[in-house]
Design an enzyme around this catalytic site. Sequence first.
Site, PDB file in Angstrom:
ATOM      1  N   GLN A  87      24.434 121.916 111.353  1.00 16.70           N
ATOM      2  CA  GLN A  87      24.524 120.844 110.357  1.00 16.70           C
ATOM      3  C   GLN A  87      25.870 120.816 109.644  1.00 16.70           C
ATOM      4  O   GLN A  87      26.465 119.752 109.466  1.00 16.70           O
ATOM      5  CB  GLN A  87      23.393 120.969 109.330  1.00 16.70           C
ATOM      6  CG  GLN A  87      22.059 120.470 109.827  1.00 16.70           C
ATOM      7  CD  GLN A  87      21.033 120.356 108.725  1.00 16.70           C
ATOM      8  OE1 GLN A  87      21.342 120.413 107.539  1.00 16.70           O
ATOM      9  NE2 GLN A  87      19.773 120.170 109.104  1.00 16.70           N
ATOM     10  N   HIS A 109      15.167 119.923 105.185  1.00 14.28           N
ATOM     11  CA  HIS A 109      15.183 121.355 104.882  1.00 14.28           C
ATOM     12  C   HIS A 109      16.449 121.603 104.075  1.00 14.28           C
ATOM     13  O   HIS A 109      17.508 121.063 104.387  1.00 14.28           O
ATOM     14  CB  HIS A 109      15.186 122.175 106.177  1.00 14.28           C
ATOM     15  CG  HIS A 109      15.190 123.663 105.964  1.00 14.28           C
ATOM     16  ND1 HIS A 109      14.498 124.275 104.939  1.00 14.28           N
ATOM     17  CD2 HIS A 109      15.812 124.669 106.649  1.00 14.28           C
ATOM     18  CE1 HIS A 109      14.678 125.586 105.014  1.00 14.28           C
ATOM     19  NE2 HIS A 109      15.482 125.855 106.030  1.00 14.28           N
ATOM     20  N   SER A 253     -18.534 136.397 111.942  1.00 16.74           N
ATOM     21  CA  SER A 253     -19.697 137.272 111.783  1.00 16.74           C
ATOM     22  C   SER A 253     -19.569 138.120 110.520  1.00 16.74           C
ATOM     23  O   SER A 253     -18.458 138.375 110.039  1.00 16.74           O
ATOM     24  CB  SER A 253     -19.824 138.185 113.010  1.00 16.74           C
ATOM     25  OG  SER A 253     -18.775 139.149 113.007  1.00 16.74           O
TER      26      SER A 253
END
Length: 331
Positions: A87, A109, A253
């Site tokens: 960038q 971002h 469970s």
Amino acid sequence: MAIKIYYDNDADLNLLKGKKIAIIGYGIQGRGQSLCLRDSGVEVLVSELADTPNHEQALKDGFIPVSAARAAEQADIIQILTQDHVQAKVYKEQIKPNLKKGKALCFSHGFNIHFREIKPPKKVDVFMVAPKGPGALVRRMYEEGKGVPSLVAVFQDASGNALKIALAYAKALGATKAGVIETTFKEETETDLFGEQAVLCGGVTELIKAGFDTLVSAGYQPEIAYFEVLHELKLITDLIQETGISGMRRRVSNTACYGDLTRGRRIITERTRKEMQKILKEIQKGKFAREWIRENEAGRPNFNKLLKEGDEHPIEKVGKELRDMMPWMRK
């Protein structure tokens, strides 16, 4: 500080009328945002490197990709969606020379702004609209008349309307249907990096490999170990995402739940938590950012070495063989 969330009624799409938005980088996020913006009536310019799969995809989607410089010159809002490590170079060479008063820089971002790899001039708005999901999901939710929750932040308000423009952008993605949470570039960047390193990628992958190695070294079959510590992880993460940790515990469970409640803290110990705090401080002080930037400048020697080592772990070999037995997992 009270959380601030924006919805459809807080955003005005008319603020984007007559404006051109440049999407720099037609990757997964770039494609998703470009298509949503266009369908919301916004004029979109796409920039992508020629002779790449992303360039071909842009053409198939009805866009005519141009250079980043040309896109930045013509656009009012410039959304930079290339990878973090490129960038700054793209900005300095192609975008910065074409910035004029009244234009805006947009990010999904905050890395390069927060760590000052990109230093925008005072004459432009700088804001963030960050969907909390991949571009493909952003697009699918938009097509279904829904939205992906997103973050919004303003780093620089030159026009006095940066937040309103950012919210209009978010609305054009469908994000305001789900809710847009206000944050800062600092908060988004530091929490994003921490999540990736300590939990989502770094933490999870090392935990999986440690569990696999423990079972195999104790004499259990690698195939059985793979199912127990990796394959079934998706079931658990899906339950957590859909119902939270408490919901997951009530859907497995009682044996699994009791094991979770009594043994989990023996794995994630106080020492682990202290190391997490150390990692966070490295992020906050910019140590990680500097390390990653130097790694790219040097040609990624450590990155490539570690990636290769990971590829050679036994769990990858047995995993490939077992996934070949699962036709429902093939694209």
